[in-house]
Design a protein around this motif. Sequence first.
Motif, PDB file in Angstrom:
ATOM      1  N   GLN A   7     -49.044 -39.028   6.635  1.00 53.35           N
ATOM      2  CA  GLN A   7     -48.403 -39.990   5.749  1.00 53.35           C
ATOM      3  C   GLN A   7     -46.896 -39.915   5.964  1.00 53.35           C
ATOM      4  O   GLN A   7     -46.265 -38.902   5.677  1.00 53.35           O
ATOM      5  CB  GLN A   7     -48.744 -39.691   4.296  1.00 53.35           C
ATOM      6  CG  GLN A   7     -48.208 -40.724   3.343  1.00 53.35           C
ATOM      7  CD  GLN A   7     -48.725 -40.528   1.927  1.00 53.35           C
ATOM      8  OE1 GLN A   7     -49.617 -39.730   1.683  1.00 53.35           O
ATOM      9  NE2 GLN A   7     -48.152 -41.253   1.001  1.00 53.35           N
ATOM     10  N   LEU A   8     -46.321 -40.985   6.498  1.00 50.89           N
ATOM     11  CA  LEU A   8     -44.887 -41.040   6.783  1.00 50.89           C
ATOM     12  C   LEU A   8     -44.083 -41.488   5.570  1.00 50.89           C
ATOM     13  O   LEU A   8     -42.971 -41.047   5.346  1.00 50.89           O
ATOM     14  CB  LEU A   8     -44.620 -41.986   7.957  1.00 50.89           C
ATOM     15  CG  LEU A   8     -45.338 -41.634   9.260  1.00 50.89           C
ATOM     16  CD1 LEU A   8     -45.114 -42.730  10.289  1.00 50.89           C
ATOM     17  CD2 LEU A   8     -44.870 -40.295   9.790  1.00 50.89           C
ATOM     18  N   SER A   9     -44.614 -42.409   4.810  1.00 46.44           N
ATOM     19  CA  SER A   9     -43.992 -42.881   3.571  1.00 46.44           C
ATOM     20  C   SER A   9     -45.127 -43.274   2.638  1.00 46.44           C
ATOM     21  O   SER A   9     -46.293 -43.075   2.956  1.00 46.44           O
ATOM     22  CB  SER A   9     -43.065 -44.063   3.849  1.00 46.44           C
ATOM     23  OG  SER A   9     -43.815 -45.185   4.271  1.00 46.44           O
ATOM     24  N   THR A  10     -44.767 -43.836   1.510  1.00 49.01           N
ATOM     25  CA  THR A  10     -45.780 -44.169   0.514  1.00 49.01           C
ATOM     26  C   THR A  10     -46.887 -45.058   1.068  1.00 49.01           C
ATOM     27  O   THR A  10     -48.048 -44.884   0.747  1.00 49.01           O
ATOM     28  CB  THR A  10     -45.117 -44.865  -0.694  1.00 49.01           C
ATOM     29  OG1 THR A  10     -44.061 -44.026  -1.151  1.00 49.01           O
ATOM     30  CG2 THR A  10     -46.097 -45.063  -1.817  1.00 49.01           C
ATOM     31  N   HIS A  11     -46.534 -46.001   1.939  1.00 53.45           N
ATOM     32  CA  HIS A  11     -47.526 -46.957   2.433  1.00 53.45           C
ATOM     33  C   HIS A  11     -47.648 -46.967   3.956  1.00 53.45           C
ATOM     34  O   HIS A  11     -48.211 -47.898   4.516  1.00 53.45           O
ATOM     35  CB  HIS A  11     -47.177 -48.371   1.949  1.00 53.45           C
ATOM     36  CG  HIS A  11     -47.110 -48.474   0.463  1.00 53.45           C
ATOM     37  ND1 HIS A  11     -48.218 -48.419  -0.336  1.00 53.45           N
ATOM     38  CD2 HIS A  11     -46.059 -48.595  -0.375  1.00 53.45           C
ATOM     39  CE1 HIS A  11     -47.855 -48.510  -1.607  1.00 53.45           C
ATOM     40  NE2 HIS A  11     -46.550 -48.621  -1.657  1.00 53.45           N
ATOM     41  N   GLU A  12     -47.117 -45.963   4.615  1.00 52.00           N
ATOM     42  CA  GLU A  12     -47.123 -45.951   6.073  1.00 52.00           C
ATOM     43  C   GLU A  12     -47.752 -44.656   6.589  1.00 52.00           C
ATOM     44  O   GLU A  12     -47.442 -43.574   6.104  1.00 52.00           O
ATOM     45  CB  GLU A  12     -45.692 -46.074   6.599  1.00 52.00           C
ATOM     46  CG  GLU A  12     -45.599 -46.289   8.076  1.00 52.00           C
ATOM     47  CD  GLU A  12     -44.159 -46.476   8.529  1.00 52.00           C
ATOM     48  OE1 GLU A  12     -43.912 -46.266   9.719  1.00 52.00           O
ATOM     49  OE2 GLU A  12     -43.292 -46.815   7.705  1.00 52.00           O
ATOM     50  N   TYR A  13     -48.636 -44.797   7.570  1.00 50.71           N
ATOM     51  CA  TYR A  13     -49.337 -43.656   8.151  1.00 50.71           C
ATOM     52  C   TYR A  13     -49.257 -43.732   9.669  1.00 50.71           C
ATOM     53  O   TYR A  13     -49.094 -44.811  10.231  1.00 50.71           O
ATOM     54  CB  TYR A  13     -50.820 -43.664   7.756  1.00 50.71           C
ATOM     55  CG  TYR A  13     -51.044 -43.555   6.275  1.00 50.71           C
ATOM     56  CD1 TYR A  13     -51.240 -42.317   5.683  1.00 50.71           C
ATOM     57  CD2 TYR A  13     -51.066 -44.682   5.466  1.00 50.71           C
ATOM     58  CE1 TYR A  13     -51.446 -42.204   4.317  1.00 50.71           C
ATOM     59  CE2 TYR A  13     -51.267 -44.585   4.104  1.00 50.71           C
ATOM     60  CZ  TYR A  13     -51.456 -43.343   3.530  1.00 50.71           C
ATOM     61  OH  TYR A  13     -51.654 -43.232   2.183  1.00 50.71           O
ATOM     62  N   LYS A  14     -49.396 -42.584  10.319  1.00 48.20           N
ATOM     63  CA  LYS A  14     -49.481 -42.557  11.779  1.00 48.20           C
ATOM     64  C   LYS A  14     -50.670 -41.687  12.150  1.00 48.20           C
ATOM     65  O   LYS A  14     -50.838 -40.593  11.631  1.00 48.20           O
ATOM     66  CB  LYS A  14     -48.205 -42.005  12.396  1.00 48.20           C
ATOM     67  CG  LYS A  14     -48.235 -42.086  13.905  1.00 48.20           C
ATOM     68  CD  LYS A  14     -46.872 -41.950  14.512  1.00 48.20           C
ATOM     69  CE  LYS A  14     -47.010 -42.152  16.021  1.00 48.20           C
ATOM     70  NZ  LYS A  14     -45.724 -41.995  16.675  1.00 48.20           N
ATOM     71  N   ASP A  15     -51.517 -42.207  13.033  1.00 48.06           N
ATOM     72  CA  ASP A  15     -52.715 -41.492  13.473  1.00 48.06           C
ATOM     73  C   ASP A  15     -52.466 -40.804  14.805  1.00 48.06           C
ATOM     74  O   ASP A  15     -51.854 -41.381  15.708  1.00 48.06           O
ATOM     75  CB  ASP A  15     -53.885 -42.463  13.625  1.00 48.06           C
ATOM     76  CG  ASP A  15     -54.364 -43.004  12.290  1.00 48.06           C
ATOM     77  OD1 ASP A  15     -54.033 -42.410  11.245  1.00 48.06           O
ATOM     78  OD2 ASP A  15     -55.091 -44.013  12.299  1.00 48.06           O
ATOM     79  N   TYR A  16     -52.969 -39.576  14.914  1.00 48.01           N
ATOM     80  CA  TYR A  16     -52.876 -38.801  16.147  1.00 48.01           C
ATOM     81  C   TYR A  16     -54.278 -38.339  16.526  1.00 48.01           C
ATOM     82  O   TYR A  16     -54.940 -37.656  15.728  1.00 48.01           O
ATOM     83  CB  TYR A  16     -51.997 -37.559  15.959  1.00 48.01           C
ATOM     84  CG  TYR A  16     -50.554 -37.874  15.667  1.00 48.01           C
ATOM     85  CD1 TYR A  16     -49.632 -38.013  16.704  1.00 48.01           C
ATOM     86  CD2 TYR A  16     -50.105 -38.023  14.352  1.00 48.01           C
ATOM     87  CE1 TYR A  16     -48.302 -38.287  16.439  1.00 48.01           C
ATOM     88  CE2 TYR A  16     -48.776 -38.295  14.081  1.00 48.01           C
ATOM     89  CZ  TYR A  16     -47.882 -38.424  15.125  1.00 48.01           C
ATOM     90  OH  TYR A  16     -46.569 -38.701  14.865  1.00 48.01           O
ATOM     91  N   LYS A  17     -54.730 -38.706  17.715  1.00 46.72           N
ATOM     92  CA  LYS A  17     -56.001 -38.200  18.222  1.00 46.72           C
ATOM     93  C   LYS A  17     -55.768 -36.768  18.678  1.00 46.72           C
ATOM     94  O   LYS A  17     -54.775 -36.475  19.350  1.00 46.72           O
ATOM     95  CB  LYS A  17     -56.499 -39.052  19.381  1.00 46.72           C
ATOM     96  CG  LYS A  17     -56.923 -40.435  18.954  1.00 46.72           C
ATOM     97  CD  LYS A  17     -57.415 -41.239  20.135  1.00 46.72           C
ATOM     98  CE  LYS A  17     -57.777 -42.642  19.687  1.00 46.72           C
ATOM     99  NZ  LYS A  17     -58.174 -43.497  20.803  1.00 46.72           N
ATOM    100  N   LEU A  18     -56.683 -35.896  18.289  1.00 46.16           N
ATOM    101  CA  LEU A  18     -56.551 -34.481  18.639  1.00 46.16           C
ATOM    102  C   LEU A  18     -57.225 -34.235  19.974  1.00 46.16           C
ATOM    103  O   LEU A  18     -58.416 -34.465  20.135  1.00 46.16           O
ATOM    104  CB  LEU A  18     -57.158 -33.608  17.541  1.00 46.16           C
ATOM    105  CG  LEU A  18     -56.482 -33.769  16.176  1.00 46.16           C
ATOM    106  CD1 LEU A  18     -57.236 -32.985  15.119  1.00 46.16           C
ATOM    107  CD2 LEU A  18     -55.029 -33.342  16.237  1.00 46.16           C
TER     108      LEU A  18
END
Length: 93
Positions: A7-18
């Motif tokens: 979660q980068l901000s209240t409404h922003e996310y970034k996905d990372y494949k492991l």
Amino acid sequence: MGLLRIQLSTHEYKDYKLKKGTTTIGRQEGNDIVINDLAVSKKHARINRESSYFLTDLRSSNGTFINGKKILHSKLSDGDIIHFAGIQATFYT
């Protein structure tokens, strides 16, 4: 394949494949996942993928938590809420 949603901000996310093997997490460039926040240590934690996924804190200043409990090394389960210092992430399989 595992996924870490930060979660980068209240409404922003970034996905990372492991990736297979080890994924490093921290504030410093060169980590697989870089979190640009001063509360996050330069080399904060790592996720190892063996037959399951395991999260290890790398002696970070502000700790690593899974579902509210401070950890040093723990197996990850689908839906776990992780905090790298104050940054929230969710682990998905």
